[in-house]
Design a protein around this motif. Structure first.
Motif: not given
Lengths: 161, 221
Positions: A75, A137, A140-142, B1-2, B8
Motif C-alpha cells: 500500500r 487506483v 488502492l481500491l478496497p 481508496m481510503s 502506511t
C-alpha cells in the motif's frame, strides 16, 4: 462493477506496476549522471535538487517495484508510485504545453531523436503514465465485499503485510 | 481508496529513508564515471545573455549574430543585434599557426572549418560528453571533461596543469552536436572560473568524424 476490485485483478495490477518500476529503476541506477541530465532537460527543478533526485529516485522506484511484486508494504509502495506517476505526468504536461521536447528518461537514456519525435513520444508517455495511474487506483481500491483476503504475499494481497 | 493508515505513513517514510540510504551507499562506492556530487554543480538553464563586446573588434570579417538563439543556457533568448568576429580558417598549406583572435564575447559557437583551424593551431579541445563516449572516440588530443560526472573538477585541474591556459586563451569545447547542451554547460562553468574565450564547436564530434578528421580512442589517462 465488483469485478474491478477482484483480488486477482489487483494482483495483476500490482505485478505490472512492480515490474514496470523495476524496469525503470535499473538503467537509472546504472547511470545516475545520465539520469541527472534527463531531469535537467525538463527545466523544472532547481540546480541543488538535480543530483539528489537522480541519486535517490531510482532507489525509491526499485524498492517500490520490489514491494509491489512481493506484496510487502504494497500500500505504501502504491502510494509512492502514484505520487511519482502524478509528478511525471505533471512534468510531461508542462513541457508539452510549452512545446519543449525532452527525452522521457523513464527507462534510462535513449537514442537521439528529432524534436517532433520527442514531442510525439512525450504524448505517448503521458498516456502510458495515466494508464499506470489507473492501475495504482485499482491497487488502492478496497477489495470487493465478500472476497476473502489473500493468504499469501503473492496472493490476492488485499491485506497489507 | 481510503486515507493512509498510520502504519502506511510510517512505511511511506521508511521506503523514502531506505532509498536515501541506498543512494548514499551506492554513490559512495561508485566509480568516478557514475558518481554524482550530492550538491548539483550543473548550471540550470536561465535566461542569460551573451555579454556584448566591450569595444568593437578590429577584425575585418564580421558575422551578424542577431536573430540567433543564445548559446548560453537553453533558454530561448534572442541575442541583441551585434557583430562578432569569426575566425578565418587558414589555407590548407599554411605552416604558421594563426594567432588566437581577441575574445570579444566570452562564449560563442564555432563552425566546422573554424574548429579545424583551431585544431591545426593547437588550441585545446575539451570533450564535454560522458567519459564512456570519450573512450569510444574523441578528437585527438582532447581532454575528457564530462560535465555530468563527479570528477569534473579534477579533470579540469589536470587540463589546466597540462596546458596552462590563460583566461583569454581560446578553448574549444564540443559534445555531440545537434541539441546537445553539455558543451554549453561546460562553457558556463569555465566562464565562472574566469575564462572568457570559450568556443563551442556547434556540430560536435559527429561532424568531426564525418569529415574524417583526426580522432583517437581510449579513456583519458
Amino acid at each position: 462493477m465488483n469485478w474491478l476490485r477482484h483480488p486477482r485483478l489487483r494482483l495483476l495490477a500490482r505485478l505490472i506496476l512492480g515490474l514496470v518500476f523495476l524496469g525503470a529503476a535499473l538503467p537509472k541506477l546504472a547511470d545516475p549522471p545520465g539520469f541527472a541530465k534527463a531531469i535537467w532537460a525538463y527545466e523544472l527543478f532547481p540546480a541543488w535538487s538535480l543530483n539528489p533526485l537522480a541519486l535517490a529516485l531510482p532507489w525509491l522506484e526499485l524498492f517500490c517495484g520490489l514491494a509491489l511484486c512481493f506484496g510487502l508494504w504494497w500500500r505504501a509502495a502504491a502510494l509512492w508510485v502514484g505520487a511519482l506517476l502524478l509528478s511525471f505526468c505533471l512534468a510531461l504536461t508542462l513541457n508539452l504545453a510549452r512545446q519543449h521536447p525532452v527525452d522521457c528518461g523513464c527507462f534510462g537514456t535513449s537514442a537521439p531523436k528529432t524534436q517532433a519525435q520527442r514531442l510525439a513520444d512525450m504524448r505517448w508517455t503521458l498516456l502510458r503514465d495515466l494508464g499506470l495511474l489507473l492501475l495504482v487506483v485499482q491497487v488502492l481500491l478496497p477489495a470487493a465485499p465478500g472476497r476473502s483476503p489473500g493468504r499469501s504475499r503473492l496472493g490476492s494481497g488485499s491485506r497489507e503485510s | 481508496m481510503s486515507a493512509p493508515r498510520p502504519t502506511t505513513l510510517v512505511r511511506l517514510l521508511a521506503l523514502a529513508a531506505l532509498a536515501g540510504l541506498a543512494a548514499l551507499v551506492s554513490n559512495w562506492v561508485a566509480g568516478p564515471a557514475r558518481r554524482l556530487a550530492w550538491r548539483g554543480s550543473v548550471v540550470v538553464p536561465v535566461p542569460t545573455m551573451i555579454v556584448p563586446p566591450a569595444r568593437e573588434p578590429a577584425a575585418p570579417e564580421l558575422a551578424p549574430l542577431a536573430g540567433r538563439e543564445s548559446i548560453v543556457g537553453k533558454a530561448r533568448v534572442e541575442v541583441p543585434r551585434m557583430q562578432v568576429p569569426t575566425l578565418t580558417p587558414p589555407a590548407p598549406a599554411a605552416s604558421a599557426a594563426p594567432a588566437p583572435p581577441e575574445a570579444t564575447v566570452p562564449i560563442r559557437e564555432l563552425g566546422s572549418a573554424e574548429a579545424l583551424a583551431g585544431f591545426q593551431a593547437g588550441w585545446p579541445f575539451l570533450d564535454a560528453r560522458r567519459s564512456a563516449e570519450f573512450a569510444e572516440g574523441h578528437v585527438r588530443g582532447a581532454f575528457c571533461t564530462s560535465v555530468w560526472e563527479a570528477d569534473l573538477e579534477d579533470r579540469l585541474i589536470d587540463f589546466k596543469a597540462a596546458r596552462h591556459p590563460g583566461p583569454g586563451d581560446p578553448i574549444i569545447i564540443y559534445c555531440s552536436g545537434g541539441d546537445c547542451h553539455d558543451s554549453h554547460l561546460l562553457a558556463e562553468k569555465l566562464l565562472a572560473q574566469g575564462y572568457f574565450h570559450l568556443l563551442i564547436y556547434r556540430d560536435g564530434y559527429p561532424d568531426w568524424v564525418a569529415l574524417g578528421r583526426p580522432t583517437a580512442k581510449g579513456a583519458q589517462p
